[in-house]
Design an enzyme around this catalytic site. Structure first.
Site, mmCIF file in Angstrom:
data_model
loop_
_atom_site.group_PDB
_atom_site.id
_atom_site.type_symbol
_atom_site.label_atom_id
_atom_site.label_comp_id
_atom_site.label_asym_id
_atom_site.label_seq_id
_atom_site.Cartn_x
_atom_site.Cartn_y
_atom_site.Cartn_z
ATOM 1 N N TYR A 98 42.219 38.598 34.912
ATOM 2 C CA TYR A 98 42.550 37.185 35.092
ATOM 3 C C TYR A 98 43.906 37.057 35.792
ATOM 4 C CZ TYR A 98 39.245 36.763 31.147
ATOM 5 O OH TYR A 98 38.171 36.864 30.303
ATOM 6 N N HIS A 153 36.217 45.362 29.306
ATOM 7 C CA HIS A 153 35.907 44.088 29.959
ATOM 8 C C HIS A 153 34.570 44.165 30.698
ATOM 9 C CE1 HIS A 153 37.875 40.395 32.108
ATOM 10 N NE2 HIS A 153 36.649 40.149 31.655
#
Length: 362
Positions: free
Chosen positions: A52, A120
């Site tokens: 992110y 992730h």
């Protein structure tokens, strides 16, 4: 093991709101002030990822700032991040890369431990790569660098499969599983996997991320950041979501608020263990205030609650509010029609084809 308790409540603040996927200039936002405001409302758990970009850097600076550390001891906070995903189409789950990623995150947060580290989007790599990365995280947990090991991704059934295999392979479970877009007014498929996650998988807690389906379930549609329109929802689903939003707004309600009430209420209703946590978005003080007030409508204070302003006191499902919303919930799902519980492919065909070409070239 469950890293959450009465000190943290049932809500996590997500860090994707400070990413280039969501906004055009994350560095222009007052991150420290926003995090301090979230803390003042009772939020104690925070989730981000190096993927992110630049969220982890911005949050790390905020949580290292004396203005924050002087007020909130590290032991009162739950700091969570991820590893393994580099870009939209690049992953590195090798043990050296996983270790390097965690060490970098520790440095960014100026801390000697992280409460949770997730692999992730684990569905994008091979099973062997996933298990190798998780083994590395277990080793770092044994070293005291990580308190809890987690896996994250999109399909709950796939995550349950991984969780079961981890427990069988290593004789110890992953502590936390984070899935997204599977416990909301459009898609409640997470229900079908909760039993296996908690049972055979031995998972301590399940996190429900993206209760608004990455911005789809609100007036105005999906957010567009620096990276353009990244949302995988097909055109038909987008059109029906927009139609549902117009219908809700015409009845004097907010689609975003209703969607969040459904996600929080439905998860509290079906999560029999009562451990489930919802990850809220909120890259601004205004967004956080709106989301916190919405959660407090759906979750009433526990018996020992003392401060109405502290979100941590709100832990029990408010059955009256849930029942009052049921007609609106049904109306939205009726409009969505064939798109109810629709799940897109993850990874999609384009990613798989690209990976196939890369392997052929090598």
């Amino acid at each position: 093991m469950n890293p959450f308790n009465s000190k943290t409540g049932r809500v996590v603040l997500g860090g994707a709101g400070w990413s280039r996927q969501i906004v055009t200039d994350p560095t222009s936002k007052p991150v420290l002030e926003t995090i301090l405001h979230a803390l003042s409302l009772g939020i104690r758990a925070f989730d981000t990822s190096p993927y992110y970009d630049p969220s982890e850097i911005l949050l790390g600076a905020a949580f290292s700032d004396p203005a924050l550390t002087s007020l909130y001891p590290r032991s009162d906070l739950i700091l969570m991040t991820k590893c393994g995903r580099i870009t939209s189409n690049k992953f590195d789950y090798s043990p050296p890369a996983i270790r390097a990623s965690v060490l970098r995150s520790l440095a960014r947060f100026s801390t000697n431990y992280l409460d949770v580290v997730f692999t992730h989007d684990v569905e994008f790599v091979s099973r062997a790569e996933a298990l190798g990365a998780i083994k590395t995280l277990f080793e770092m947990k044994d070293e005291g660098l990580i308190r809890h090991v987690g896996i994250s991704g999109y399909p709950p059934a796939f995550l349950a499969d991984i969780a079961v295999e981890v427990k069988e392979t290593f004789g110890r479970p992953v502590d936390v599983v984070q899935t997204y877009c599977h416990m909301n007014i459009q898609n409640t498929s997470l229900k079908q996997s909760l039993g296996r996650l908690y049972g055979d998988g031995g998972v301590g807690v399940v996190l429900n991320a993206s209760p608004l389906c990455m911005g789809l379930l609100r007036k105005g549609g999906v957010p567009i950041g620096e990276l353009g329109d990244f949302h995988p929802a097909p055109r038909g689903l987008r059109e029906k979501a927009a139609e549902a939003a117009e219908w809700v707004e015409s009845r004097g309600e907010s689609m975003a608020s209703l969607s969040l009430r459904f996600a929080v209420g439905e998860f509290a209703r079906v999560d029999e263990k009562g451990f489930g946590m919802t990850i809220l978005g909120g890259g601004s003080i205004g967004e956080i205030d709106e989301n916190v007030e919405t959660v407090k409508q759906m979750l009433k204070k526990g018996e020992d609650g003392k401060e109405d302003g502290d979100l941590r006191e709100h832990t029990k499902l408010n059955e009256e509010i849930y029942k009052a919303d049921e007609a609106l919930f049904k109306g939205v799902r009726d409009i969505l029609g064939e798109w109810v519980d629709y799940t897109w492919e993850s990874p999609d065909a384009a990613f798989l084809e690209e990976q196939k070409k890369l392997k052929e070239q090598n």
